[in-house]
Design a protein around this motif. Sequence first.
Motif, short mmCIF file in Angstrom:
data_model
loop_
_atom_site.label_atom_id
_atom_site.label_comp_id
_atom_site.label_asym_id
_atom_site.label_seq_id
_atom_site.Cartn_x
_atom_site.Cartn_y
_atom_site.Cartn_z
N ASP A 117 -9.25 15.46 9.14
CA ASP A 117 -8.21 14.63 9.76
C ASP A 117 -7.43 13.96 8.65
O ASP A 117 -7.94 13.14 7.89
CB ASP A 117 -8.89 13.58 10.65
N SER A 118 -6.19 14.33 8.54
CA SER A 118 -5.44 13.89 7.36
C SER A 118 -5.16 12.40 7.36
O SER A 118 -5.09 11.77 6.31
CB SER A 118 -4.13 14.66 7.27
N GLY A 119 -5.01 11.79 8.49
CA GLY A 119 -4.73 10.36 8.50
C GLY A 119 -3.36 10.07 7.93
O GLY A 119 -2.48 10.94 7.87
N ALA A 120 -3.20 8.89 7.46
CA ALA A 120 -1.89 8.46 7.03
C ALA A 120 -1.46 8.96 5.66
O ALA A 120 -0.32 9.38 5.49
CB ALA A 120 -1.82 6.93 7.07
N PRO A 121 -2.35 8.94 4.65
CA PRO A 121 -1.85 9.36 3.33
C PRO A 121 -1.39 10.81 3.33
O PRO A 121 -1.82 11.63 4.14
CB PRO A 121 -3.07 9.18 2.43
N LYS A 122 -0.56 11.09 2.41
CA LYS A 122 0.01 12.43 2.29
C LYS A 122 -1.04 13.39 1.70
O LYS A 122 -1.51 13.17 0.59
CB LYS A 122 1.23 12.39 1.38
N ILE A 123 -1.40 14.41 2.46
CA ILE A 123 -2.33 15.41 1.93
C ILE A 123 -1.49 16.41 1.14
O ILE A 123 -0.80 17.25 1.72
CB ILE A 123 -3.10 16.12 3.05
#
Lengths: 123, 518
Positions: free
Chosen positions: A87-93
């Motif tokens: 789950d990538s969430g907010a930060p930029k993967i």
Amino acid sequence: MVVDDEPDIRDIVAAVLEDEGYSVVVASNGQQALEMLPAERPDLVVLDVMMPRMDGRELLRRMGEHPELARLPVIVMSAAARVDRVDSGAPKIAAFVAKPFDLEFMLGTIEQIVKREAPHDTR
Amino acid sequence: MHGQSSSTTQHARSAGAGDIPDLARLSTGIPGLDEVLNGGLVKGNTYLISGPPGTGKTTLANQIAFHHVRQDGTAVIATTLAASLGKMLAHLRGFTFFEPSLIAERVHCVSLYDELSTGGLDAVLDMVRRLLREHRATLLVVDGARLFGDVAASPIDFRRFAQELNTQSTALGCTTLLLADYAGEDERPVGTHVDGTITLEEQSLDLRDVRLLRVKKIRGVSHLRGRHAYEITHQGLQVYPRLETIVPPVLPEQPGAGRRLSTGIGGLDVMLHGGLMAGSSTLVYGAPGAGKTLTGLHFLAAGTAHGEGGLLASFRERHGTLKRKAEAAGLAIEPHIDAGRLQILWHSPYETTIDVWARALLERIDQHRPRRLFVDSADDIVHLTLHPQRHSDFLTALLHHLQARGVTSMFSAVASTLVGGAVEMPVTMVSAVGENAILLRYVELHSQLRRFASIVKVRESSYDTAIREFVITNRGIEIADTSRTTESVWTGAGRRDVTTEPETAGAEAQPGETGNRM
């Protein structure tokens, strides 16, 4: 910043980055990384997914709660067969790297991201 | 990895249960070793090559390295020992795999002695990492790796170092060979942190030393388990996988399978009720000189006469002796040898191991496709098999390989009794390669030694149970057409059967009888 609970992985990634002239800080789990991030303000986070205390997914979620940390590019390392399950969430993967990884490939990826994200030389 | 062509990369075969598919492989270039490893080393893995001094660890690793760089790889060969690189290279010059022009171009030799002595294990890790990256190495060999354990501050430090070295090499796409003269349990601290362990050892059996290789551990793939013989020659190492561990090939059934084959001895064919079954195995045993080898020559000549290829695997008599023996019996084998229909494979019965012979035998069979094989003798096979518990397994495995290739085989074996008394049946041989068993023996009769033949068993077929006299003449073996020659021959001291007149052919010496012991 290199965040991994496995010391040998953490050390080799840090050592190779230092060989290339980067300044590197390390953390052994998500909790420790979260405590260090505001002060260290790294240009990039290399993050393992499965860790004790606070895993990579939770760290990503918690970073997303901080506007400044949410903008940090993150390279996610995972031994999972399908790394896009993270789950990538907010930060930029910025990139996924499957473990066991090719260090030279990771280094090239880091170099590209750092150049892209930072207009000035970060070394 | 870098610059490595696809030719050096193989993929795991799917034969072994539990294999992880598509593991990229690195060919060792050592004959037989890739077979033991089920396809070669796994790329990026770390292996411990362990064994006492003098067992060939350095030779093995350098042979792999030179093969690897010839396939477009790049190797770093490091040693922890002071001033040993020059000596090592000097020793390697005697091997055909060594190529001086590759040194410093594709094979980079370095000493880790200074790093180890001044900076310890951390300095070694740094040095190795820089070397691998600088040369974009795909193979790392570290000779004298045992020293790492000796200089480590604690067992934990050593384990951490071993783990980090492994991780580092893997992350850099480099396959690593750690060479160490561990013995037995000593290797455990490092053995747990490598992906595979290959041990080299020498076993002394009586006056003989036998070299054995064993893959003790390998992650992610199956391998041929147990100990396998290896030899070191000027070409380097060659590994001979134990025959029992190799699955025979699955080949289409040969034409004529199930038909009867002539032994080349008319009387014997009659006793066998039509000859030997194609694809079967026959043990011919008897006293020295009773005619075992000549029986085998008849068997092969009968095949070549019909255009069938034959192979004579001899541990004793060589080409010249065999040729003379055949000619004396009226068997013209030389034209068939010249034409390649009859092959002779001679192998020393001394100072070698049976798997070396088995490899040569099967390669010859695969190359020339003979339909008939005569092995002279099964006793030499047993002698070279070394371990008594292996005799039966090896012979059984050999038969499976022969039958898979559609070969009808005959083996000679020496019976311990020359004349008289009970003849001890070689049970191990009979059960393994004696689907059919023929006994040739001497009998004392009227102060003469006479030869008698009897069928002891024939698998899944009837046969003549009579004991028949035979003679060896310039026409070869001739068997009397009746059994009423004598009685009580089984005791070795026969009496003439006075109820039968006239005497049957073969009861007296025939014209041209050579009297030679065959």
